[in-house]
Design an enzyme around this catalytic site. Structure first.
Site, PDB file in Angstrom:
ATOM      1  N   LYS A  22       0.735  -1.272   0.000  1.00 48.30           N
ATOM      2  CA  LYS A  22       0.198   0.093   0.093  1.00 48.30           C
ATOM      3  C   LYS A  22       0.833   1.329  -0.111  1.00 48.30           C
ATOM      4  O   LYS A  22       0.659   2.202  -0.857  1.00 48.30           O
ATOM      5  CB  LYS A  22      -0.928  -0.214   1.230  1.00 48.30           C
ATOM      6  CG  LYS A  22      -1.411   1.342   1.456  1.00 48.30           C
ATOM      7  CD  LYS A  22      -2.484   1.234   2.855  1.00 48.30           C
ATOM      8  CE  LYS A  22      -1.588   1.536   4.201  1.00 48.30           C
ATOM      9  NZ  LYS A  22      -1.301   2.923   4.537  1.00 48.30           N
ATOM     10  N   ASN A  23       1.777   1.137   0.944  1.00 52.01           N
ATOM     11  CA  ASN A  23       2.759   2.557   1.067  1.00 52.01           C
ATOM     12  C   ASN A  23       3.530   2.784  -0.048  1.00 52.01           C
ATOM     13  O   ASN A  23       4.107   3.689  -0.361  1.00 52.01           O
ATOM     14  CB  ASN A  23       3.409   2.553   2.459  1.00 52.01           C
ATOM     15  CG  ASN A  23       2.451   2.634   3.518  1.00 52.01           C
ATOM     16  OD1 ASN A  23       1.442   3.067   3.283  1.00 52.01           O
ATOM     17  ND2 ASN A  23       2.952   2.373   4.731  1.00 52.01           N
ATOM     18  N   CYS A 118      -3.928  12.990  13.650  1.00 50.28           N
ATOM     19  CA  CYS A 118      -4.501  11.688  13.415  1.00 50.28           C
ATOM     20  C   CYS A 118      -4.047  10.911  14.826  1.00 50.28           C
ATOM     21  O   CYS A 118      -3.161  11.511  15.422  1.00 50.28           O
ATOM     22  CB  CYS A 118      -3.912  10.635  12.320  1.00 50.28           C
ATOM     23  SG  CYS A 118      -2.330  10.264  12.518  1.00 50.28           S
ATOM     24  N   ARG A 123       2.147  14.541  13.185  1.00 52.31           N
ATOM     25  CA  ARG A 123       2.437  14.371  11.730  1.00 52.31           C
ATOM     26  C   ARG A 123       2.365  15.590  10.938  1.00 52.31           C
ATOM     27  O   ARG A 123       1.353  15.796  10.040  1.00 52.31           O
ATOM     28  CB  ARG A 123       1.420  13.056  11.159  1.00 52.31           C
ATOM     29  CG  ARG A 123       1.503  11.933  11.860  1.00 52.31           C
ATOM     30  CD  ARG A 123       0.825  10.808  11.464  1.00 52.31           C
ATOM     31  NE  ARG A 123       1.277  10.381  10.087  1.00 52.31           N
ATOM     32  CZ  ARG A 123       0.872   9.164   9.456  1.00 52.31           C
ATOM     33  NH1 ARG A 123      -0.467   8.925   9.654  1.00 52.31           N
ATOM     34  NH2 ARG A 123       1.465   8.865   8.396  1.00 52.31           N
ATOM     35  N   ASP A 310       5.465   0.512  11.928  1.00 54.04           N
ATOM     36  CA  ASP A 310       4.338  -0.109  11.332  1.00 54.04           C
ATOM     37  C   ASP A 310       4.089  -1.531  12.006  1.00 54.04           C
ATOM     38  O   ASP A 310       3.126  -2.020  11.657  1.00 54.04           O
ATOM     39  CB  ASP A 310       4.067  -0.020   9.925  1.00 54.04           C
ATOM     40  CG  ASP A 310       3.825   1.489   9.393  1.00 54.04           C
ATOM     41  OD1 ASP A 310       3.595   2.346  10.228  1.00 54.04           O
ATOM     42  OD2 ASP A 310       3.989   1.609   8.371  1.00 54.04           O
ATOM     43  N   ARG A 402      -8.675  -0.465   5.396  1.00 52.08           N
ATOM     44  CA  ARG A 402      -7.688   0.507   4.721  1.00 52.08           C
ATOM     45  C   ARG A 402      -6.369   0.207   4.113  1.00 52.08           C
ATOM     46  O   ARG A 402      -5.699   0.623   3.451  1.00 52.08           O
ATOM     47  CB  ARG A 402      -7.367   1.785   5.598  1.00 52.08           C
ATOM     48  CG  ARG A 402      -8.755   2.511   6.185  1.00 52.08           C
ATOM     49  CD  ARG A 402      -8.310   3.823   6.855  1.00 52.08           C
ATOM     50  NE  ARG A 402      -7.140   4.530   6.399  1.00 52.08           N
ATOM     51  CZ  ARG A 402      -6.227   4.896   7.189  1.00 52.08           C
ATOM     52  NH1 ARG A 402      -6.286   4.845   8.182  1.00 52.08           N
ATOM     53  NH2 ARG A 402      -5.078   5.461   6.409  1.00 52.08           N
TER      54      ARG A 402
HETATM   55  N1  EPU Z   1       7.573  14.560  10.326  1.00 51.28           N
HETATM   56  C1  EPU Z   1       7.992  15.765  10.614  1.00 51.28           C
HETATM   57  N2  EPU Z   1       7.778  16.881   9.565  1.00 51.28           N
HETATM   58  C2  EPU Z   1       7.500  16.482   8.289  1.00 51.28           C
HETATM   59  C3  EPU Z   1       7.075  14.995   8.125  1.00 51.28           C
HETATM   60  C4  EPU Z   1       7.329  13.999   9.460  1.00 51.28           C
HETATM   61  O1  EPU Z   1       8.212  16.196  11.838  1.00 51.28           O
HETATM   62  O2  EPU Z   1       7.390  17.218   7.598  1.00 51.28           O
HETATM   63  C5  EPU Z   1       7.945  13.478  11.514  1.00 51.28           C
HETATM   64  C6  EPU Z   1       6.686  12.616  11.907  1.00 51.28           C
HETATM   65  O3  EPU Z   1       5.808  13.368  12.598  1.00 51.28           O
HETATM   66  C7  EPU Z   1       7.119  11.403  12.334  1.00 51.28           C
HETATM   67  C8  EPU Z   1       8.397  11.302  11.477  1.00 51.28           C
HETATM   68  O4  EPU Z   1       8.684  12.508  11.055  1.00 51.28           O
HETATM   69  O5  EPU Z   1       7.290  11.743  13.655  1.00 51.28           O
HETATM   70  C9  EPU Z   1       8.240  10.416  10.489  1.00 51.28           C
HETATM   71  O6  EPU Z   1       7.031  10.462   9.853  1.00 51.28           O
HETATM   72  P1  EPU Z   1       7.188  10.326   8.054  1.00 51.28           P
HETATM   73  O7  EPU Z   1       6.882  11.612   7.400  1.00 51.28           O
HETATM   74  O8  EPU Z   1       8.352   9.393   7.828  1.00 51.28           O
HETATM   75  O9  EPU Z   1       5.837   9.231   7.953  1.00 51.28           O
HETATM   76  P2  EPU Z   1       4.664   9.243   6.633  1.00 51.28           P
HETATM   77  O10 EPU Z   1       5.670   9.688   5.717  1.00 51.28           O
HETATM   78  O11 EPU Z   1       3.694  10.369   7.024  1.00 51.28           O
HETATM   79  C10 EPU Z   1       5.050   6.752   6.215  1.00 51.28           C
HETATM   80  C11 EPU Z   1       3.956   5.590   6.038  1.00 51.28           C
HETATM   81  C12 EPU Z   1       3.551   5.418   7.417  1.00 51.28           C
HETATM   82  C13 EPU Z   1       4.744   4.998   8.514  1.00 51.28           C
HETATM   83  C14 EPU Z   1       5.898   6.241   8.406  1.00 51.28           C
HETATM   84  C15 EPU Z   1       6.885   5.711   9.041  1.00 51.28           C
HETATM   85  C16 EPU Z   1       2.672   6.032   4.153  1.00 51.28           C
HETATM   86  C17 EPU Z   1       1.539   6.346   3.132  1.00 51.28           C
HETATM   87  N3  EPU Z   1       2.713   6.073   5.487  1.00 51.28           N
HETATM   88  O12 EPU Z   1       4.057   7.941   6.779  1.00 51.28           O
HETATM   89  O13 EPU Z   1       2.675   4.338   7.404  1.00 51.28           O
HETATM   90  O14 EPU Z   1       4.284   4.829   9.733  1.00 51.28           O
HETATM   91  O15 EPU Z   1       6.031   6.535   6.843  1.00 51.28           O
HETATM   92  O16 EPU Z   1       7.566   4.613   8.524  1.00 51.28           O
HETATM   93  O17 EPU Z   1       3.913   5.634   3.496  1.00 51.28           O
HETATM   94  C18 EPU Z   1       0.890   2.807   8.096  1.00 51.28           C
HETATM   95  O18 EPU Z   1       0.943   2.385   6.997  1.00 51.28           O
HETATM   96  O19 EPU Z   1       0.087   2.416   9.104  1.00 51.28           O
HETATM   97  C19 EPU Z   1       1.421   4.060   8.204  1.00 51.28           C
HETATM   98  C20 EPU Z   1       1.174   4.978   9.325  1.00 51.28           C
END
Ligand code: EPU
Length: 432
Positions: A22-23, A118, A123, A310, A402
């Site tokens: 999915k991701n 969320c 996030r 995850d 989801r």
């Molecule tokens: N963060 C910031 N600023 C930003 C972006 C992120 O401070 O601009 C922080 C976040 O708050 C968090 C950390 O950096 O503490 C990592 O967040 P990241 O941006 O890497 O997460 P994401 O890209 O929003 C993806 C996956 C998540 C998974 C995380 C970490 C997708 C669609 N989602 O989220 O998947 O937990 O990476 O590996 O790829 C799930 O599938 O259940 C899920 C939540």
């Protein structure tokens, strides 16, 4: 709304097939916005609610995109004028923010609703915005929308560092913008999760020039245009890991097919520490659980190749029945412990202290009605239900739908006693 009823105590045996990731699929679908009029074919995409939401967003943005009867998603850009990803869609799925980079790179403008908070944490998307700004976009927030404008983006050197390290979808967004920027962009401290690698591979097939794929330093030479491409997404390492933990929990013997062991190193390492037997063959991980107890172990979630956040909730279920005290430290989302009170209702002994959870293994869990709060917490509660004595009722399983394709049917086929029932009295609340 649906709920699951599980009767615990059955060993999982046989072969279970993992779906596409999915991701990986979500940013790759967003990247199809970058193509010229030529079509893209994306194979192996799981039929999940989040994927359907991304298809709705693409349709809204003038891209014809849908599943064919053969299960392949075909996309073709029909109209390049729309630039708005509306709140009603973005609010149901945070990954919608992945359209921001492609829109501003290709259409010079983007209006993408801010996803909001969320249950797993705050996030923010400040790093996505910082990266796009460095590429020359004018970017700000107005009326709940991120508004970005640019002429042709200009290459830059970008360091993607936040309080918790890098960002997965942030790296994806900046990469998708940089491939069409003028000149050479260097993204330092880029996320190197397999899903980012898969997106990079797809972009290269579209004609992008990217070096350093799979490392923390991506070097991108911008090109003028990208064409369509045909791509198969990688297997879902989190779904694979979830089934592997389920096998260990139930003392089963499960062949998890379409699982890439090279993406699951951290889990396999923890398994060997606690006494779960695994063997790896091409595209298959076999897990033989123990009928005796497991050793406790400390687990810290970290960016790839560290232990994935995850799989933290699912691993906590396994540690709840281990023989001794384990500590789980959450370094990605320090508040991602919504499953703890629910697991406690099933007899787990877990004390939360800041980003740590201290787990006293109790040997067995007892079935109870529990409430799913988010995708991975729901998966953990289902796993707990498979091993608990008696009946477990997991409510709000729309979270599971989801991110896991037919999870109940797949588990049933390898021996789990799990049924989906429709409970009309439960009212749906917003997703994470
Ligand atoms: N963060 C910031 N600023 C930003 C972006 C992120 O401070 O601009 C922080 C976040 O708050 C968090 C950390 O950096 O503490 C990592 O967040 P990241 O941006 O890497 O997460 P994401 O890209 O929003 C993806 C996956 C998540 C998974 C995380 C970490 C997708 C669609 N989602 O989220 O998947 O937990 O990476 O590996 O790829 C799930 O599938 O259940 C899920 C939540």
């Amino acid at each position: 709304m649906d709920k699951f009823i599980c009767e615990g105590g059955r060993r999982l045996t046989g072969t279970i097939e993992v779906s596409g990731s999915k991701n990986a699929a979500l940013p790759i679908l967003a990247a199809t916005l970058l193509a010229d009029k030529a079509p893209c074919a994306i194979r192996g995409v799981p039929r999940l609610r989040d994927v359907l939401t991304m298809l709705d967003i693409l349709n809204e943005l003038g891209v014809d995109a849908s599943f064919g009867e053969d299960g392949v998603i075909r996309t073709r850009v029909r109209n390049e004028r729309p630039v708005t990803a509306p709140y009603k869609l973005v609010s149901t799925m945070r990954a919608s923010v992945c359209v921001l980079g492609p829109l501003v790179a290709k259409r010079r403008q983007a209006r993408v609703s801010l996803p909001g908070g969320c249950v797993i944490g705050v996030r923010p998307i400040d790093l996505h915005m910082k990266g796009l700004k460095a590429l020359g976009a004018e970017i700000g927030v107005e009326h709940g929308y991120v508004i970005a404008r640019a002429r042709r983006l200009k290459a830059s050197r970008i360091y993607l560092g936040g309080a918790f390290g890098s960002t997965v979808t942030g790296t994806a967004n900046i990469l998708m913008a940089a491939v069409l920027a003028e000149g050479q962009t260097v993204i330092e401290n880029a996320a190197c999760e397999p899903e980012v690698q898969d997106l990079s591979d797809f972009l290269v097939k579209m004609g992008a020039k990217i070096e350093g794929i799979g490392t923390h330093r991506l070097v991108v030479d911008g090109v003028r245009s990208l064409h369509g491409a045909d791509h198969t997404v990688i297997p879902d390492r989190i779904e694979a890991g979830t089934f592997m933990i389920a096998a260990a929990l139930t003392g089963g013997d499960l062949r998890v097919r379409n699982a890439r062991a090279d993406h699951l190193g951290a889990l396999l390492d923890k398994f060997s520490e606690i006494g779960v037997h695994t063997s790896v063959r091409r595209n298959e991980c076999r897990v033989r659980g123990s009928r005796r107890t497991y050793a406790p172990v400390d687990v810290t979630t970290l960016p790839y190749p560290g232990f994935p956040t995850d799989l933290q909730a699912q691993m906590m279920v396994l540690l709840s029945i281990a023989d001794g005290i384990s500590v789980v430290t959450e370094k990605i989302y320090p508040d991602r412990f919504m499953h703890v009170p629910e697991l406690s209702r099933m007899g787990a002994q877990i004390r939360k202290e800041g980003p740590n959870a201290i787990i006293h293994g109790v040997g067995w869990l007892s079935g109870a009605p529990v409430m799913a709060s988010d995708l991975r917490a729901s998966a953990a509660l289902i796993l707990a239900g498979l091993v608990a004595r008696g009946t477990t009722e997991v409510r709000r399983v729309y979270h599971v739908d989801r991110g896991y394709e037919k999870m109940d049917a797949k588990l049933r086929a390898v021996g789990a006693n799990i049924e989906r029932v429709v409970d009309k009295k439960l009212v749906e609340v917003a997703g994470d």
